[in-house]
Design a protein around this motif. Structure first.
Motif, PDB file in Angstrom:
ATOM      1  N   UNK A  62       0.841  -1.212   0.000  1.00  0.00           N
ATOM      2  CA  UNK A  62       0.000   0.000   0.000  1.00  0.00           C
ATOM      3  C   UNK A  62       0.871   1.256   0.000  1.00  0.00           C
ATOM      4  N   UNK A  63       1.978   1.195   0.721  1.00  0.00           N
ATOM      5  CA  UNK A  63       2.867   2.370   0.796  1.00  0.00           C
ATOM      6  C   UNK A  63       3.407   2.760  -0.575  1.00  0.00           C
ATOM      7  N   UNK A  64       3.416   1.802  -1.496  1.00  0.00           N
ATOM      8  CA  UNK A  64       3.929   2.054  -2.847  1.00  0.00           C
ATOM      9  C   UNK A  64       2.850   2.616  -3.783  1.00  0.00           C
ATOM     10  N   UNK A  65       1.625   2.641  -3.337  1.00  0.00           N
ATOM     11  CA  UNK A  65       0.528   3.096  -4.207  1.00  0.00           C
ATOM     12  C   UNK A  65       0.592   4.601  -4.421  1.00  0.00           C
ATOM     13  N   UNK A  66       0.304   5.065  -5.662  1.00  0.00           N
ATOM     14  CA  UNK A  66       0.385   6.512  -5.971  1.00  0.00           C
ATOM     15  C   UNK A  66      -0.810   7.275  -5.424  1.00  0.00           C
ATOM     16  N   UNK A  67      -0.820   7.513  -4.114  1.00  0.00           N
ATOM     17  CA  UNK A  67      -1.949   8.207  -3.471  1.00  0.00           C
ATOM     18  C   UNK A  67      -1.528   9.612  -3.035  1.00  0.00           C
ATOM     19  N   UNK A  68      -2.521  10.480  -2.848  1.00  0.00           N
ATOM     20  CA  UNK A  68      -2.248  11.802  -2.261  1.00  0.00           C
ATOM     21  C   UNK A  68      -2.168  11.633  -0.736  1.00  0.00           C
ATOM     22  N   UNK A  69      -1.043  11.103  -0.274  1.00  0.00           N
ATOM     23  CA  UNK A  69      -0.918  10.684   1.128  1.00  0.00           C
ATOM     24  C   UNK A  69      -1.130  11.837   2.096  1.00  0.00           C
ATOM     25  N   UNK A  70      -0.810  13.055   1.658  1.00  0.00           N
ATOM     26  CA  UNK A  70      -0.987  14.195   2.564  1.00  0.00           C
ATOM     27  C   UNK A  70      -2.450  14.457   2.862  1.00  0.00           C
ATOM     28  N   UNK A  71      -3.329  13.823   2.115  1.00  0.00           N
ATOM     29  CA  UNK A  71      -4.784  13.976   2.354  1.00  0.00           C
ATOM     30  C   UNK A  71      -5.372  12.816   3.155  1.00  0.00           C
ATOM     31  N   UNK A  72      -4.488  11.930   3.633  1.00  0.00           N
ATOM     32  CA  UNK A  72      -4.939  10.710   4.301  1.00  0.00           C
ATOM     33  C   UNK A  72      -4.699  10.765   5.808  1.00  0.00           C
ATOM     34  N   UNK A  73      -5.622  10.194   6.568  1.00  0.00           N
ATOM     35  CA  UNK A  73      -5.424   9.967   8.004  1.00  0.00           C
ATOM     36  C   UNK A  73      -5.437   8.464   8.242  1.00  0.00           C
ATOM     37  N   UNK A  74      -4.450   7.976   8.957  1.00  0.00           N
ATOM     38  CA  UNK A  74      -4.329   6.542   9.259  1.00  0.00           C
ATOM     39  C   UNK A  74      -4.502   6.348  10.762  1.00  0.00           C
ATOM     40  N   UNK A  75      -5.361   5.392  11.133  1.00  0.00           N
ATOM     41  CA  UNK A  75      -5.663   5.130  12.542  1.00  0.00           C
ATOM     42  C   UNK A  75      -5.587   3.621  12.791  1.00  0.00           C
ATOM     43  N   UNK A  76      -4.980   3.157  13.869  1.00  0.00           N
ATOM     44  CA  UNK A  76      -5.018   1.728  14.193  1.00  0.00           C
ATOM     45  C   UNK A  76      -6.398   1.327  14.691  1.00  0.00           C
ATOM     46  N   UNK A  77      -6.874   0.153  14.293  1.00  0.00           N
ATOM     47  CA  UNK A  77      -8.162  -0.341  14.805  1.00  0.00           C
ATOM     48  C   UNK A  77      -8.060  -0.678  16.278  1.00  0.00           C
ATOM     49  N   UNK A  78      -6.845  -0.962  16.696  1.00  0.00           N
ATOM     50  CA  UNK A  78      -6.620  -1.274  18.105  1.00  0.00           C
ATOM     51  C   UNK A  78      -5.136  -1.116  18.407  1.00  0.00           C
ATOM     52  N   UNK A  79      -4.826  -1.197  19.678  1.00  0.00           N
ATOM     53  CA  UNK A  79      -3.425  -1.044  20.092  1.00  0.00           C
ATOM     54  C   UNK A  79      -3.163  -1.874  21.332  1.00  0.00           C
ATOM     55  N   UNK A  80      -1.951  -2.366  21.404  1.00  0.00           N
ATOM     56  CA  UNK A  80      -1.527  -2.956  22.665  1.00  0.00           C
ATOM     57  C   UNK A  80      -1.072  -1.786  23.521  1.00  0.00           C
ATOM     58  N   UNK A  81      -1.359  -1.806  24.843  1.00  0.00           N
ATOM     59  CA  UNK A  81      -1.022  -0.610  25.633  1.00  0.00           C
ATOM     60  C   UNK A  81       0.462  -0.655  25.987  1.00  0.00           C
ATOM     61  N   UNK A  82       1.263  -0.473  24.915  1.00  0.00           N
ATOM     62  CA  UNK A  82       2.727  -0.436  25.039  1.00  0.00           C
ATOM     63  C   UNK A  82       3.219   0.749  24.214  1.00  0.00           C
ATOM     64  N   UNK A  83       4.390   1.328  24.570  1.00  0.00           N
ATOM     65  CA  UNK A  83       4.903   2.483  23.807  1.00  0.00           C
ATOM     66  C   UNK A  83       5.216   2.102  22.362  1.00  0.00           C
TER      67      UNK A  83
END
Ligand SMILES: O=C(O)[C@H](O)[C@@H](O)[C@H](O)[C@H](O)COP(=O)(O)O
Length: 238
Positions: A62-83
């Motif tokens: 996905x990182x290689x896809x020609x997208x306007x990345x500056x217009x994108x917000x990425x959020x994790x669906x979940x997280x382990x409570x670790x740094x």
């Protein structure tokens, strides 16, 4: 077991891919199309992704896809409570494998923040998500062999609240059966708002789990059940 041996609900789009590399590429192209369409329609797009072992190759494609990345917000669906520097961190996984090259321009809203308690950490994540515009555009889920998805684990405290379609919280603290046990998960109203939802699965064991979901309807027993309806697209390989 073969794919054809399971009577999948007709509304589920089921894609069997030849191998993990083909699956990662197919998902990356599908997600990129949906994100670009959202950007063209509304000027911005929000992508919510899962962690774990499966998504790294998909992230890198996905990182290689020609997208306007500056217009994108990425959020994790979940997280382990670790740094973020912890090897189990989903934020670290996303930053290593997705937010690289041009994709580094995307805005990332992480769930982890240090706090005095697990509940306090979830409230901080809730506040961080308050500005997220809904609906989200693309949700990419994984699934455990127990039928969990994101960090919606069977038997976890807060699971009923997290699966409540009217849940007022965007993020809740959850407990996983294995380490790291303390998790933060997006709740059903936020996850289920996605315009497009993909489920990434690999191996016969997860296919068997998916088949088992069809034998019942209670999402508290197998939380993935809350997502097994249109517009879900399932991507699977052995
Ligand atoms: O933080 C996580 O672990 C994920 O969000 C979780 O829901 C994952 O998608 C499943 O556990 C499958 O994980 P694997 O890809 O490692 O099998």
């Amino acid at each position: 077991m073969s794919i054809d041996s399971v009577a999948w609900p007709a509304e589920l789009a089921f894609h069997e891919l030849a191998d993990a590399e083909t699956l990662a590429t197919a998902m990356a192209q599908r997600v990129a199309r949906a994100l670009q369409a959202a950007i063209e329609a509304r000027g911005r797009a929000t992508l919510v992704v899962s962690g774990g072992r499966s998504p790294a190759a998909f992230f890198e494609c996905l990182a290689e896809q020609p997208l306007e990345w500056e217009r994108l917000t990425v959020v994790p669906a979940d997280e382990r409570w670790v740094p973020p520097g912890h090897p189990d961190s989903n934020a670290g996984l996303v930053r290593r494998h997705l937010l690289r090259g041009r994709a580094v321009q995307a805005r990332f809203v992480g769930l982890y923040q240090p706090a005095d308690s697990h509940e306090a950490a979830a409230r901080l994540a809730d506040a961080a998500l308050a500005g997220l515009s809904l609906p989200i555009d693309v949700l990419v889920l994984g699934m455990g062999e127990d039928g969990h998805t994101a960090s919606l684990f069977p038997g976890s405290p807060n699971l009923d609240a997290a699966l409540d379609p009217a849940c007022p919280r965007r993020c809740l603290p959850m407990l996983a059966p294995g380490e790291p046990r303390r998790r933060l998960t997006l709740t059903l109203p936020l996850l289920a708002s996605a315009r497009s939802t993909l489920l990434q699965l690999q191996g016969d064991a997860k296919l068997a789990t998916l088949r088992a979901t069809l034998a019942g309807e209670d999402a508290r027993q197998m939380p993935i059940r809350a997502f097994l309806h249109s517009p879900l697209e399932i991507y699977w390989c052995r």
